[in-house]
Design an enzyme around this catalytic site. Structure first.
Site, PDB file in Angstrom:
ATOM      1  CE  LYS A 486      -0.164  -0.386   5.004  1.00 41.68           C
ATOM      2  NZ  LYS A 486      -0.848  -0.981   6.123  1.00 41.68           N
ATOM      3  CE1 TYR A 714      11.308  33.026   0.244  1.00 41.33           C
ATOM      4  CE2 TYR A 714      11.612  30.652   0.470  1.00 41.33           C
ATOM      5  CZ  TYR A 714      11.256  31.752  -0.296  1.00 41.33           C
ATOM      6  OH  TYR A 714      10.852  31.576  -1.582  1.00 41.33           O
TER       7      TYR A 714
HETATM    8  C1  LIG Z   1      -0.172  -1.807   6.957  1.00 47.97           C
HETATM    9  C2  LIG Z   1      -0.757  -3.033   7.442  1.00 47.97           C
HETATM   10  C3  LIG Z   1       0.043  -4.144   7.796  1.00 47.97           C
HETATM   11  C4  LIG Z   1       1.543  -4.114   7.806  1.00 47.97           C
HETATM   12  O1  LIG Z   1       2.020  -3.531   8.998  1.00 47.97           O
HETATM   13  P1  LIG Z   1       3.588  -3.384   9.275  1.00 47.97           P
HETATM   14  O2  LIG Z   1       3.670  -2.859  10.641  1.00 47.97           O
HETATM   15  O3  LIG Z   1       4.096  -2.434   8.270  1.00 47.97           O
HETATM   16  O4  LIG Z   1       4.154  -4.722   9.118  1.00 47.97           O
HETATM   17  C5  LIG Z   1      -0.596  -5.316   8.118  1.00 47.97           C
HETATM   18  N1  LIG Z   1      -1.939  -5.394   8.149  1.00 47.97           N
HETATM   19  C6  LIG Z   1      -2.741  -4.341   7.862  1.00 47.97           C
HETATM   20  C7  LIG Z   1      -4.204  -4.511   7.913  1.00 47.97           C
HETATM   21  C8  LIG Z   1      -2.177  -3.124   7.506  1.00 47.97           C
HETATM   22  O5  LIG Z   1      -2.964  -2.093   7.221  1.00 47.97           O
END
Ligand SMILES: *Cc1c(COP(=O)(O)O)cnc(C)c1O
Length: 819
Positions: A486, A714
């Site tokens: 993702k 700035y």
């Molecule tokens: C993002 C996510 C993970 C992975 O988590 P990590 O801590 O990056 O390993 C697993 N399950 C779900 C539902 C997530 O949204």
């Protein structure tokens, strides 16, 4: 990457079905690996035209009906059978063979040594780092009569592996690069590791090594001398110990070496200043000398070696994948161009962007020892096998061998190509740029890639693979693996990471939104993909692209069912994944929803429940162990209730990265790997074992002086306290370099120094203090990577590594590479 080939008429040995290129010439050796079993691909390969196989007895007994369809050689152990073929093949050659082992630098020494020898001799070497129980026999199988010297590397991870490699390589000249502490797991002690590696040289005539590693020196004198008393040792030292010493004088951009050997002095200069490269060059000097001595007059050798050093550039020997003009992707592999390297690059190409038209821009191929005509015919076959639709040849030799190709455009040199070939014709393609260094193909790469500004996120695909394997080692063989890609694979680039994961055959991918899944499908990703946050407006796309929604509430389930009723997709069964909330309080069904949920599922048999899952709120926290365990047990009980009511039992999963290492007992049937793949262990216990995958780099745009009292940037917030030197670097908060890093709160890494920011970080630029450092416009600056970790950065910014990774701006170029 497991395919090799000998001279044009002989057989290709293949152990990885993904690299099938010329079925008619292929013998497939079915190897049972830790994760995959080559036997599983035999039927598929038969259908693709392969007719020769080496298989295990066990498999043959169970598959009698397939035996009449092809020629099967049956072996007790197919790995041993492969090794035996290579051993016999090796015995038919008498040319000098150099065998290289050691902890670090094996591949570089092999590449450099062959680079040095190539202008005088026809060299065969292991492709990339083919140094394993399978890689070594495949490498040795490539030896053919035209070769005048062979260079192979051997690597081991467990005791008792070297014996087999030693018998296959049978090195005459041995080279032990060095000994470090990496990969110690398989061995009882450092000593055991050294003696095991030394077995490679049981019958070697000469061994080159550095006595600056005292443990190595000791084992050679005690152990190796006992098994191979006649071995001639070349024990060199940079520290004035022993009889062969090397004086090292480092200059700004190069190093002078003076080697005292055999009563002579040899002066060399090399284009490197770091210790590892210096050590590698010294090894190369001795090895090249011994090889060249066989055919060249001794007085000419030092110059030949120096000429070789002059061509070594301090560039990474790596293959890069980047975005090009007109929606093209570019694979840049312009370090060397021999036949083996070309094969490797084509294999890499076939892992990526499967449904893009493929084009290659190829220089003359160097020093194969084959007659030109034969070589280019062989290359044509290789390119056809790899499904290359467009070939562009650059160089005098490939131009005069135009006839060997069905269809090719040729140019004498890069300038002519750039002048005459309309670059706008490249669109939506995957282009492999493969040229030997002296052809200066970097000009082509520059012309074909986007140059927005000098900032890039470099993603190391080998490091991702390493981390993937690390976590695979933590789960049971039968546990499936879902990988979270993702948010553009945590900022790294979803298509490229997903292609790599598909190649490594993970079981599932997960994305946050439907559009992310669509992008993967459009780029040839065929793995099952779960969508965490499916929005009702995207249901149509979801089903069209065979994506599998997470269903987390009765409401979304009902709206999905209404959508399916309305659309009535024909005889498809749609897979969904049920999310259970066990304490995260984000998305998910709760126990009270179960009766209605189960009723809806029974009424709608086209919906197939692919899995039931939940998410842990604090899997990385020691203090929350009780809470986490209660989440796991309530998940288990709810999942059991659902499973009991369904005809097909869905699989279950709850562990994320930190869960995988902290709660191995809760793997159920699958785990979900996220941040760990990208090199971050949230519990920090395993951090040392992971490799850094992402490096954010930029370049210096301008260098300025500021006098004491002048202000910078700035708001005139930055003030020069003394006269100082500043550099403006091409990164700002719009690229993800947080504005909180202003005014010396943050720093960047330049040539071994940490340089603080000065003044406010701007949208696209930042000023840093480089007083006392000699730097030039265009020099690279690291924002995070190996020298400044994302942990450190996260701490400074009071956030977590996840945010650092995902905040790198979308306009920052992503460059993917492999060593
Ligand atoms: C993002 C996510 C993970 C992975 O988590 P990590 O801590 O990056 O390993 C697993 N399950 C779900 C539902 C997530 O949204």
């Amino acid at each position: 990457m497991k395919q090799t080939q000998t001279s044009s008429d002989s057989k290709i040995l293949l152990t990885d079905s993904r690299f099938l290129s010329q079925p008619g010439k292929t013998v497939f050796v079915a190897i049972e690996g830790e994760r995959h079993n080559g036997h599983d691909f035999i039927e598929d390969l038969i259908s693709k035209g392969v007719s020769e196989f080496i298989v295990s007895k066990k498999w043959a007994e169970q598959h009698q009906s397939l035996l009449p369809l092809a020629t099967f050689t049956i072996a007790e152990n197919t790995t041993r059978a492969l090794q035996k073929m290579a051993r016999k093949h090796r015995e038919t050659f008498e040319v000098p063979v150099v065998g290289i082992t050691g902890s670090n630098g094996k591949t570089i020494v092999k590449e450099w040594l062959s680079s040095i020898l190539q202008s005088t001799l026809s060299v065969i070497k292991s492709p990339r780092s083919y140094n394993s129980q399978i890689g070594v026999p495949l490498s040795v199988w490539q030896m053919s009569p035209e070769h005048e010297v062979a260079i192979f590397e051997a690597g081991i991870s467990q005791p008792a592996e070297m014996q087999a490699l030693s018998e296959i390589i049978q090195p005459e000249i041995g080279l032990f690069t060095n000994i470090g502490s990496a990969h110690n797991e398989g061995f009882r002690s450092q000593k055991q590791k050294i003696t095991e590696k030394l077995r490679l040289f049981r019958k070697a005539k000469t061994l080159i090594y550095s006595i600056d590693y005292p443990e190595l020196d000791e084992e050679i004198r005690i152990f190796l001398k006992a098994v191979n008393p006649k071995v001639e040792l070349i024990p060199w030292s940079k520290n004035q110990k022993g009889s062969i010493t090397v004086d090292v004088e480092k200059k700004d951009k190069f190093t002078n070496l003076r080697v005292y050997w055999k009563g002579d002095e040899f002066d060399l200069h090399i284009p490197f200043v770091d210790d590892a490269s210096i050590e590698n060059c010294i090894h190369c000097f001795f090895a090249a000398y011994l090889v060249l001595k066989k055919t060249q007059a001794e007085r000419e050798i030092p110059q030949l070696i120096q000429n070789g050093f002059d061509t070594l550039k301090p560039v990474a020997m790596r293959l890069e994948l980047k975005e090009g003009i007109n929606n093209c992707y570019l694979i840049d592999d312009s370090y060397n161009n021999d036949f083996g390297g070309l094969e490797m690059a084509l294999n890499f190409m076939n892992q990526h962007h499967i449904n893009r038209r493929k084009c290659i821009i190829l220089s003359d191929v160097l020093q194969s020892g084959l007659p030109e005509k034969e070589l280019y015919k062989k290359i044509n076959d290789l390119l056809e096998g790899a499904d290359i639709q467009q070939i562009i040849g650059i160089g005098p030799i490939i131009s005069r061998n135009k006839g060997a190709f069905e269809e090719i455009d040729t140019y004498l040199n890069v300038e002519e190509f750039l002048k005459k070939h309309p670059l706008q014709q490249f669109a939506n393609q995957l282009i492999l740029v493969k040229g030997a260094r002296n052809f200066a193909f970097e000009k082509i790469v520059n012309a074909l890639t986007h140059k927005v500004h000098g900032t890039a996120l470099e993603v190391n695909l080998d490091a991702i693979t390493h981390n993937l394997n690390y976590y695979r080692g933590k789960i049971a063989d039968k546990t499936k693996l879902m990988v979270m890609v993702k948010a553009s694979a945590y900022g790294s680039g979803s298509t490229e990471v997903a292609s790599l994961l598909q190649y490594h055959r993970v079981d599932y991918l997960a994305v946050a939104y439907t559009d992310e899944g669509v992008e993967l499908r459009e780029n040839g990703i065929e793995l099952p993909i779960m969508v965490l946050n499916p929005q009702p407006e995207s249901f149509k796309k979801l089903v069209t692209y065979a994506l599998e929604p997470e269903i987390y509430s009765l409401q979304i389930l009902k709206s999905f069912i209404r959508f399916l009723d309305f659309e009535k997709p024909e005889n498809i069964s749609v897979k969904i994944h049920l999310k259970i909330d066990t304490g995260m309080k984000r998305l998910g069904f709760i126990e009270e929803d179960l009766p209605e949920l189960l009723k809806l599922l029974k009424e709608n048999p086209t919906l197939k429940v692919g899995s039931i899952f939940s998410h842990l709120a604090a899997s990385d926290s020691k203090k929350e162990r009780e809470f986490t365990k209660s989440q796991i047990s309530s998940f288990s009980s709810i999942a059991t209730k659902i499973q009991a009511e369904l005809v097909e039992k869905p699989i279950r999963h709850i562990l994320n990265t930190a869960g995988i290492v902290n709660y191995p007992e809760a793997q159920f049937e699958m785990v979900r790997l996220g941040i760990g793949l990208y090199g971050v262990d949230s519990s920090e216990i395993h951090q040392r074992e992971l490799e850094t995958t992402a490096t954010l780099k930029t370049t210096i745009s301008q260098i300025k002086k500021a006098k004491a009292g002048e202000t910078i940037g700035y708001g005139r917030v930055g003030k020069a306290t003394n006269d100082m030197t500043l550099a403006t670097i091409a990164i700002g908060y719009a690229d993800g370099f947080d504005r909180k890093m202003s005014n010396g709160k943050g720093f960047v890494y330049l040539q071994g120094h940490r340089c603080p920011t000065i003044g406010n970080v701007c949208m696209d630029m930042t000023m840093i203090d480089i007083t006392g450092i000699t730097a030039e416009v265009g020099d690279q600056v690291e924002i995070f990577g190996k020298n400044i970790s994302i942990f450190e950065l996260a701490e400074q910014l009071e956030t977590i590594p996840y945010e650092i990774l995902t905040k790198v701006g979308s306009r920052v170029k992503r460059v993917f590479f492999k060593e």
